[in-house]
Design a protein around this motif. Sequence first.
Motif, PDB file in Angstrom:
ATOM      1  N   TRP A   1      -1.624  20.346  -9.133  1.00  0.00           N
ATOM      2  CA  TRP A   1      -2.080  19.352  -8.163  1.00  0.00           C
ATOM      3  C   TRP A   1      -1.059  18.243  -7.953  1.00  0.00           C
ATOM      4  CZ3 TRP A   1      -2.717  14.362 -10.088  1.00  0.00           C
ATOM      5  CH2 TRP A   1      -2.819  14.232 -11.477  1.00  0.00           C
ATOM      6  N   LEU A   2      -0.193  18.048  -8.955  1.00  0.00           N
ATOM      7  CA  LEU A   2       0.802  16.978  -8.839  1.00  0.00           C
ATOM      8  C   LEU A   2       1.877  17.278  -7.799  1.00  0.00           C
ATOM      9  CD1 LEU A   2       1.368  16.238 -12.621  1.00  0.00           C
ATOM     10  CD2 LEU A   2       0.732  14.527 -10.914  1.00  0.00           C
ATOM     11  N   THR A   3       2.172  18.547  -7.607  1.00  0.00           N
ATOM     12  CA  THR A   3       3.360  18.889  -6.812  1.00  0.00           C
ATOM     13  C   THR A   3       3.090  19.782  -5.604  1.00  0.00           C
ATOM     14  OG1 THR A   3       3.762  20.729  -8.343  1.00  0.00           O
ATOM     15  CG2 THR A   3       4.945  18.685  -8.782  1.00  0.00           C
ATOM     16  N   SER A   4       1.850  20.211  -5.430  1.00  0.00           N
ATOM     17  CA  SER A   4       1.601  21.208  -4.384  1.00  0.00           C
ATOM     18  C   SER A   4       1.547  20.620  -2.978  1.00  0.00           C
ATOM     19  CB  SER A   4       0.287  21.934  -4.671  1.00  0.00           C
ATOM     20  OG  SER A   4      -0.772  20.995  -4.674  1.00  0.00           O
ATOM     21  N   GLY A   5       1.442  19.296  -2.866  1.00  0.00           N
ATOM     22  CA  GLY A   5       1.355  18.674  -1.544  1.00  0.00           C
ATOM     23  C   GLY A   5      -0.015  18.811  -0.911  1.00  0.00           C
ATOM     24  N   THR A   6      -0.993  19.284  -1.673  1.00  0.00           N
ATOM     25  CA  THR A   6      -2.327  19.504  -1.097  1.00  0.00           C
ATOM     26  C   THR A   6      -3.276  18.335  -1.364  1.00  0.00           C
ATOM     27  OG1 THR A   6      -2.929  20.705  -3.088  1.00  0.00           O
ATOM     28  CG2 THR A   6      -2.196  22.010  -1.213  1.00  0.00           C
ATOM     29  N   HIS A   7      -2.871  17.417  -2.230  1.00  0.00           N
ATOM     30  CA  HIS A   7      -3.700  16.239  -2.532  1.00  0.00           C
ATOM     31  C   HIS A   7      -3.007  14.982  -2.013  1.00  0.00           C
ATOM     32  CE1 HIS A   7      -6.530  18.407  -5.104  1.00  0.00           C
ATOM     33  NE2 HIS A   7      -5.480  19.117  -5.475  1.00  0.00           N
ATOM     34  N   ALA A   8      -3.825  13.971  -1.763  1.00  0.00           N
ATOM     35  CA  ALA A   8      -3.252  12.742  -1.189  1.00  0.00           C
ATOM     36  C   ALA A   8      -3.910  11.527  -1.808  1.00  0.00           C
ATOM     37  CB  ALA A   8      -3.463  12.740   0.322  1.00  0.00           C
ATOM     38  N   LEU A   9      -3.289  10.389  -1.622  1.00  0.00           N
ATOM     39  CA  LEU A   9      -3.864   9.138  -2.127  1.00  0.00           C
ATOM     40  C   LEU A   9      -3.545   7.977  -1.196  1.00  0.00           C
ATOM     41  CD1 LEU A   9      -1.327   7.359  -3.370  1.00  0.00           C
ATOM     42  CD2 LEU A   9      -1.638   8.802  -5.356  1.00  0.00           C
ATOM     43  N   ILE A  10      -4.431   6.989  -1.258  1.00  0.00           N
ATOM     44  CA  ILE A  10      -4.183   5.683  -0.621  1.00  0.00           C
ATOM     45  C   ILE A  10      -4.383   4.662  -1.731  1.00  0.00           C
ATOM     46  CG2 ILE A  10      -4.987   3.998   1.084  1.00  0.00           C
ATOM     47  CD1 ILE A  10      -6.064   6.327   2.760  1.00  0.00           C
ATOM     48  N   GLN A  11      -3.324   3.962  -2.100  1.00  0.00           N
ATOM     49  CA  GLN A  11      -3.437   2.942  -3.148  1.00  0.00           C
ATOM     50  C   GLN A  11      -2.937   1.610  -2.606  1.00  0.00           C
ATOM     51  OE1 GLN A  11      -1.213   5.031  -6.261  1.00  0.00           O
ATOM     52  NE2 GLN A  11      -3.132   5.499  -7.332  1.00  0.00           N
ATOM     53  N   VAL A  12      -3.608   0.548  -3.014  1.00  0.00           N
ATOM     54  CA  VAL A  12      -3.266  -0.782  -2.501  1.00  0.00           C
ATOM     55  C   VAL A  12      -3.215  -1.767  -3.665  1.00  0.00           C
ATOM     56  CG1 VAL A  12      -3.986  -2.656  -0.962  1.00  0.00           C
ATOM     57  CG2 VAL A  12      -4.465  -0.280  -0.326  1.00  0.00           C
TER      58      VAL A  12
ATOM     59  N   ALA B   1       0.848  -1.192   0.000  1.00  0.00           N
ATOM     60  CA  ALA B   1       0.000   0.000   0.000  1.00  0.00           C
ATOM     61  C   ALA B   1       0.881   1.239   0.000  1.00  0.00           C
ATOM     62  CB  ALA B   1      -0.894   0.014   1.244  1.00  0.00           C
ATOM     63  N   ALA B   2       0.396   2.288  -0.643  1.00  0.00           N
ATOM     64  CA  ALA B   2       1.103   3.578  -0.633  1.00  0.00           C
ATOM     65  C   ALA B   2       0.201   4.627  -0.013  1.00  0.00           C
ATOM     66  CB  ALA B   2       1.477   3.974  -2.058  1.00  0.00           C
ATOM     67  N   LEU B   3       0.761   5.376   0.932  1.00  0.00           N
ATOM     68  CA  LEU B   3       0.056   6.494   1.578  1.00  0.00           C
ATOM     69  C   LEU B   3       0.911   7.716   1.336  1.00  0.00           C
ATOM     70  CD1 LEU B   3      -1.814   4.616   3.266  1.00  0.00           C
ATOM     71  CD2 LEU B   3      -1.207   5.962   5.260  1.00  0.00           C
ATOM     72  N   ARG B   4       0.359   8.702   0.615  1.00  0.00           N
ATOM     73  CA  ARG B   4       1.273   9.743   0.170  1.00  0.00           C
ATOM     74  C   ARG B   4       0.526  11.026  -0.167  1.00  0.00           C
ATOM     75  NH1 ARG B   4       1.918  10.209  -6.227  1.00  0.00           N
ATOM     76  NH2 ARG B   4       3.634  11.669  -6.272  1.00  0.00           N
ATOM     77  N   THR B   5       1.109  12.170   0.145  1.00  0.00           N
ATOM     78  CA  THR B   5       0.620  13.409  -0.439  1.00  0.00           C
ATOM     79  C   THR B   5       1.460  13.669  -1.685  1.00  0.00           C
ATOM     80  OG1 THR B   5       2.039  14.762   0.987  1.00  0.00           O
ATOM     81  CG2 THR B   5      -0.191  14.360   1.760  1.00  0.00           C
ATOM     82  N   LEU B   6       0.866  14.284  -2.670  1.00  0.00           N
ATOM     83  CA  LEU B   6       1.512  14.385  -3.992  1.00  0.00           C
ATOM     84  C   LEU B   6       2.459  15.579  -4.036  1.00  0.00           C
ATOM     85  CD1 LEU B   6      -0.983  12.544  -4.439  1.00  0.00           C
ATOM     86  CD2 LEU B   6      -1.202  13.533  -6.699  1.00  0.00           C
ATOM     87  N   LYS B   7       3.770  15.273  -4.175  1.00  0.00           N
ATOM     88  CA  LYS B   7       4.779  16.331  -4.167  1.00  0.00           C
ATOM     89  C   LYS B   7       5.772  16.185  -5.309  1.00  0.00           C
ATOM     90  CE  LYS B   7       4.966  15.784   0.812  1.00  0.00           C
ATOM     91  NZ  LYS B   7       5.900  15.322   1.842  1.00  0.00           N
ATOM     92  N   SER B   8       5.430  15.371  -6.301  1.00  0.00           N
ATOM     93  CA  SER B   8       6.279  15.253  -7.480  1.00  0.00           C
ATOM     94  C   SER B   8       5.390  14.801  -8.626  1.00  0.00           C
ATOM     95  CB  SER B   8       7.410  14.244  -7.234  1.00  0.00           C
ATOM     96  OG  SER B   8       6.870  12.953  -7.136  1.00  0.00           O
ATOM     97  N   GLU B   9       5.945  14.810  -9.829  1.00  0.00           N
ATOM     98  CA  GLU B   9       5.092  14.581 -11.004  1.00  0.00           C
ATOM     99  C   GLU B   9       4.833  13.101 -11.280  1.00  0.00           C
ATOM    100  OE1 GLU B   9       7.958  17.025 -12.976  1.00  0.00           O
ATOM    101  OE2 GLU B   9       6.392  18.311 -13.776  1.00  0.00           O
ATOM    102  N   VAL B  10       5.111  12.262 -10.300  1.00  0.00           N
ATOM    103  CA  VAL B  10       4.915  10.821 -10.483  1.00  0.00           C
ATOM    104  C   VAL B  10       3.560  10.427  -9.904  1.00  0.00           C
ATOM    105  CG1 VAL B  10       5.833   8.536  -9.953  1.00  0.00           C
ATOM    106  CG2 VAL B  10       7.384  10.473 -10.205  1.00  0.00           C
ATOM    107  N   VAL B  11       2.698   9.876 -10.747  1.00  0.00           N
ATOM    108  CA  VAL B  11       1.443   9.342 -10.221  1.00  0.00           C
ATOM    109  C   VAL B  11       0.918   8.275 -11.167  1.00  0.00           C
ATOM    110  CG1 VAL B  11      -0.179  11.003 -11.271  1.00  0.00           C
ATOM    111  CG2 VAL B  11      -0.720   9.987  -9.061  1.00  0.00           C
TER     112      VAL B  11
END
Length: 400
Positions: A380-391, A351-361
Amino acid sequence: MSDAAPTAPVIRADAPGSFPHRTLAERHPAIIRQVRAGLPYEPPQQHALDALLKNCTEGVIEPLPADAPDRERWQSWGMDTYAGQSWFDVPWLWAESYFYRRLLGAVGYFGPGAWCGIDPFRPSKTGELHSAGTDAELSALEDLRDRPADDRDRALLSGSLWGNRADLSFQLSAEGGERREAAPGLVADDSDLLWSLLPPGGTGTLCLVADNAGRELVPDLLLIAALLTEPRIGRAVLHLKPTPYYVSDATTADVIDALHRLRSAGGLAGEYGDTLWSALGDGRLVLRAHPFSCSPLPYGEMPDDLRADFAAAGLTLLKGDLNYRRLVGDRYWPATTPFDEVTAYFPGPVAALRTLKSEVVTGLSAATEEALDKAEGRKWLTSGTHALIQVNPSAGPDGQ
Ligand SMILES: O=P(O)(O)OC[C@H]1O[C@](O)(CO)[C@@H](O)[C@@H]1O
């Protein structure tokens, strides 16, 4: 990965004005200045930091000195291939990681001498751990005490996820210089799947690959304590960095500081601190500081012993942006690339728990990407204001 695995261009920092270029050209010099000001370094360290500042912006990658204890390791990680090239022309992940290695060398971290083992980022880490923000978060924990276990677990998972915004290197160059509010909602949310891998009464092992110390590590530790107490797991393995890295990444010393902080807070935080303290003593919580955790390579190239550790876990949870880049590969993926495909190589459920701070998604729906682009352009890719939980529950030998 198999030949059929998807691929995309590796990120480099060679385009002026691009996000990776700004990291090397602006953030790294700012980090050197912050380190130089943060501790009373003596002339040899000051001169070495000044030389690194010049080298990392204008020079080429230089190999580690002949007597460096980790020279051979870095050779196996590509140092001889990249030596002589501009920092901006080699893979971005490699350049960033090597920068932190050179920074530690400049301050005498590897000795010999009196500065051996002194973490250059300690002033900012301890400042954060003892900040009013941390106090407030620990007191707010008390509100969770009487909530149903499921609600409490979800709140702690959310705390661990959003704790990833508290990244001290990121703050040095966040867009506009100020922190922006977190966006509500997640760009991808597999949390139900995640909880299904940590069932009530579960006795399996959780590997948590930590990211930042302080306000990210504290909620990570609280989550582990709750999972052990409830229980949803029988054992946790916490992967840390063997040496200071990316400014705020957590080391063993940072875990010890955080445990002292929890225990002195009293209340539920103190109880969780005591739980973790005794779990370390009886083997229910294990610390690891594998050299590969500071390597400039993606997890696809992990060594066998680390692979075995992850393979033995019921779930490996990777925290943060850098771990995400290393998990899926530091590439310009189309955002809709399936997460399961790029993580199929992983030795067990991940699982990945991450706020988005680089252009990798990866792993986004086309509709989500379109809505984000429409609202924000590509910020939205780099501002650190969005997050994801992926499994990916079926990574590993059985799932392939
Ligand atoms: O602490 P985190 O979440 O791994 O974020 C660190 C990220 O910040 C950066 O330094 C800048 O985005 C990236 O290089 C790195 O991925």
